[in-house]
Design an enzyme around this catalytic site. Structure first.
Site, PDB file in Angstrom:
ATOM      1  N   GLY A 167      13.623   3.047   3.599  1.00 35.62           N
ATOM      2  CA  GLY A 167      12.846   3.125   4.856  1.00 35.62           C
ATOM      3  C   GLY A 167      13.178   1.935   5.729  1.00 35.62           C
TER       4      GLY A 167
ATOM      5  CG  ASP B 201      15.067  12.796   0.884  1.00 31.75           C
ATOM      6  OD1 ASP B 201      14.037  12.102   0.752  1.00 31.75           O
ATOM      7  OD2 ASP B 201      15.052  14.023   1.081  1.00 31.75           O
TER       8      ASP B 201
ATOM      9  CE1 TYR C 225       0.037   5.456   5.699  1.00 30.62           C
ATOM     10  CE2 TYR C 225      -1.971   4.437   6.512  1.00 30.62           C
ATOM     11  CZ  TYR C 225      -0.636   4.345   6.159  1.00 30.62           C
ATOM     12  OH  TYR C 225       0.008   3.130   6.253  1.00 30.62           O
TER      13      TYR C 225
HETATM   14  P1  NAD Z   1       7.886   3.663   9.831  1.00 32.17           P
HETATM   15  O1  NAD Z   1       7.424   5.070   9.981  1.00 32.17           O
HETATM   16  O2  NAD Z   1       8.200   2.886  11.041  1.00 32.17           O
HETATM   17  O3  NAD Z   1       9.173   3.626   8.889  1.00 32.17           O
HETATM   18  C1  NAD Z   1       9.291   4.411   7.743  1.00 32.17           C
HETATM   19  C2  NAD Z   1      10.774   4.706   7.530  1.00 32.17           C
HETATM   20  O4  NAD Z   1      10.881   5.529   6.364  1.00 32.17           O
HETATM   21  C3  NAD Z   1      11.403   5.496   8.699  1.00 32.17           C
HETATM   22  O5  NAD Z   1      12.550   4.837   9.167  1.00 32.17           O
HETATM   23  C4  NAD Z   1      11.729   6.849   8.092  1.00 32.17           C
HETATM   24  O6  NAD Z   1      12.919   7.433   8.603  1.00 32.17           O
HETATM   25  C5  NAD Z   1      11.886   6.493   6.612  1.00 32.17           C
HETATM   26  N1  NAD Z   1      11.675   7.645   5.745  1.00 32.17           N
HETATM   27  C6  NAD Z   1      10.743   8.613   5.865  1.00 32.17           C
HETATM   28  N2  NAD Z   1      10.896   9.530   4.902  1.00 32.17           N
HETATM   29  C7  NAD Z   1      11.940   9.126   4.145  1.00 32.17           C
HETATM   30  C8  NAD Z   1      12.588   9.651   3.005  1.00 32.17           C
HETATM   31  N3  NAD Z   1      12.194  10.812   2.457  1.00 32.17           N
HETATM   32  N4  NAD Z   1      13.622   8.970   2.483  1.00 32.17           N
HETATM   33  C9  NAD Z   1      14.052   7.820   3.039  1.00 32.17           C
HETATM   34  N5  NAD Z   1      13.474   7.259   4.131  1.00 32.17           N
HETATM   35  C10 NAD Z   1      12.444   7.925   4.679  1.00 32.17           C
HETATM   36  O7  NAD Z   1       6.804   2.924   8.939  1.00 32.17           O
HETATM   37  P2  NAD Z   1       6.482   1.358   8.890  1.00 32.17           P
HETATM   38  O8  NAD Z   1       5.473   1.079   9.922  1.00 32.17           O
HETATM   39  O9  NAD Z   1       7.711   0.568   8.834  1.00 32.17           O
HETATM   40  O10 NAD Z   1       5.704   1.298   7.502  1.00 32.17           O
HETATM   41  C11 NAD Z   1       6.355   0.982   6.283  1.00 32.17           C
HETATM   42  C12 NAD Z   1       5.321   1.005   5.184  1.00 32.17           C
HETATM   43  O11 NAD Z   1       4.262   0.085   5.504  1.00 32.17           O
HETATM   44  C13 NAD Z   1       4.633   2.359   4.968  1.00 32.17           C
HETATM   45  O12 NAD Z   1       4.336   2.524   3.606  1.00 32.17           O
HETATM   46  C14 NAD Z   1       3.346   2.223   5.746  1.00 32.17           C
HETATM   47  O13 NAD Z   1       2.340   3.065   5.243  1.00 32.17           O
HETATM   48  C15 NAD Z   1       3.027   0.764   5.490  1.00 32.17           C
HETATM   49  N6  NAD Z   1       2.112   0.207   6.500  1.00 32.17           N
HETATM   50  C16 NAD Z   1       2.524   0.073   7.800  1.00 32.17           C
HETATM   51  C17 NAD Z   1       1.631  -0.435   8.741  1.00 32.17           C
HETATM   52  C18 NAD Z   1       2.030  -0.607  10.189  1.00 32.17           C
HETATM   53  O14 NAD Z   1       1.159  -0.948  11.015  1.00 32.17           O
HETATM   54  N7  NAD Z   1       3.296  -0.415  10.545  1.00 32.17           N
HETATM   55  C19 NAD Z   1       0.344  -0.806   8.344  1.00 32.17           C
HETATM   56  C20 NAD Z   1      -0.061  -0.604   7.036  1.00 32.17           C
HETATM   57  C21 NAD Z   1       0.862  -0.124   6.103  1.00 32.17           C
HETATM   58  N1  SER Z   2      -0.818   0.962  11.122  1.00 27.52           N
HETATM   59  C1  SER Z   2      -1.081   1.954  10.130  1.00 27.52           C
HETATM   60  C2  SER Z   2      -1.545   3.226  10.742  1.00 27.52           C
HETATM   61  O1  SER Z   2      -2.180   3.144  11.779  1.00 27.52           O
HETATM   62  C3  SER Z   2      -2.129   1.443   9.169  1.00 27.52           C
HETATM   63  O2  SER Z   2      -1.701   1.670   7.896  1.00 27.52           O
HETATM   64  O3  SER Z   2      -1.311   4.257  10.190  1.00 27.52           O
END
Ligand code: NAD
Ligand code: SER
Length: 319
Positions: A12, A56, A146
């Site tokens: 990811g 994937d 989620y």
């Molecule tokens: P994002 O959606 O920006 O990035 C996720 C990436 O995963 C994408 O580039 C997507 O193409 C890739 N992906 C999706 N399905 C896939 C698969 N089957 N195989 C390979 N890659 C795949 O998400 P993010 O904001 O970078 O979040 C990363 C992690 O942090 C997640 O677990 C999310 O729940 C967690 N998180 C994020 C936030 C936030 O505010 N961004 C807050 C709390 C938790």
């Molecule tokens: N920033 C994330 C969301 O809004 C929190 O996990 O889904």
């Protein structure tokens, strides 16, 4: 003494967190020792900075071969479906968020990986949890798919650590704000969009109401927290589900005021949508005492310093 040369896989890597975390890990471990992977095409900011593999995470066999072939010792699993997108297709969100984690934990057990990182979220909390300074250990009854998948994931992490000695570590990130890579379908995304619109159109239509306080964090703090957690000695990591992590807390009205102080003709209107109900179930602020005590966590950014940095870094895109 055997010295383990760490080889890291970021799954990811092209997402909001992945681009910045991969960049930082490459500085620490050397560019060729950090493999970026994603379903998407390689992100522009990662191109030419180190190896990239299209993968994937749902295909366990392919993932297993990738990990063996590249002698991977650590996995950072960032692939997931976030809160707002998840509510539109709950079955898919559950399937991806759970199976990706189980695939990684199972391979980590079989291949005896040195460490695994997987993020949870403030979304594990629900309307029955205390809203202010939400404690680490409290009532946890998430209502979004989620949040349900993150809470189940936390239990799996603790289980794999306890029963199979997998060194998996996790943080409950607040909403993350950044300018390098776009957010991927979360409820807290308004706090990123607002900076772009303030610079582009000087007008923003917000999908949460003005009094919606949520826990938030600037990306440099989130990346530092992740690395500090992963670098901490094993014996300091006392929570094997996921650590509460605090940064700041603000409402749309407050972030608007902080931007308006720099862009006086910036205006904001409100058009509330389904994401309000998601936000209503989440904490306003987080008690992260355990992270502070166990591995010395301390955030650096507040709303004002974040706003200055966001506007400074984004303005060249819109001039
Ligand atoms: P994002 O959606 O920006 O990035 C996720 C990436 O995963 C994408 O580039 C997507 O193409 C890739 N992906 C999706 N399905 C896939 C698969 N089957 N195989 C390979 N890659 C795949 O998400 P993010 O904001 O970078 O979040 C990363 C992690 O942090 C997640 O677990 C999310 O729940 C967690 N998180 C994020 C936030 C936030 O505010 N961004 C807050 C709390 C938790
Ligand atoms: N920033 C994330 C969301 O809004 C929190 O996990 O889904």
């Amino acid at each position: 003494m055997t010295i383990v040369k760490e080889k890291v896989l970021v799954i990811g890597a092209c997402g909001q967190i992945g681009v910045e975390l991969t960049t930082e890990l490459r500085k620490m471990y050397g560019a060729n020792n950090v493999i970026a992977s994603d379903l998407r095409d390689e992100h522009e900011l990662l191109k030419g900075t180190g190896p990239y593999v299209s993968c994937d995470v749902m295909n366990k066999e392919m993932l297993h071969v990738l990990i063996i072939r590249h002698n991977i010792t650590q996995v950072y699993l960032l692939a997931a479906i976030l809160s707002a997108t998840g509510e539109k297709n709950p079955a898919l969100a559950w399937h991806i968020n759970m199976q990706s984690l189980l695939n990684v934990l199972e391979i980590a057990k079989e291949e005896k990986l040195t460490k695994v990182y997987w993020p949870s979220s403030i979304a594990v909390f629900g309307v029955t949890s205390p809203r202010e300074n939400t404690p680490q250990h409290t009532i946890i009854e998430p209502t979004t798919i989620y949040g349900i998948s993150k809470f189940a994931g936390e239990r799996w992490c603790e289980y794999y650590h306890k029963h199979f000695n997998v060194d998996v570590r996790s943080l409950r990130y607040p909403g993350l704000i950044s300018y390098k890579s776009a957010p991927g379908g979360g409820t807290t995304d308004y706090a990123v969009e607002i900076y772009h619109e303030a610079l582009r159109d000087k007008d923003y239509e917000c999908f949460l109401n003005e009094e919606t306080y949520l826990p938030m964090m600037y990306m440099p703090d989130a990346i530092r927290a992740t690395i500090e957690l992963m670098e901490a000695p094993k014996e300091n990591i006392k929570i094997r589900s996921s650590y509460n992590l605090g940064g700041m807390s603000f409402s749309p009205k407050e972030i608007y005021a902080s931007i308006k102080a720099h862009i006086p003709d910036f205006t904001m209107t409100y058009k509330i949508d389904f994401r309000q109900e998601i936000a209503n179930g989440w904490p306003k602020s987080i008690d992260d005492t355990h992270a502070r005590e166990d591995w010395n966590w301390k955030p650096e950014y507040n709303l004002e310093t974040m706003t200055v940095d966001m506007l400074e870094n984004l303005k060249s895109q819109y001039l």
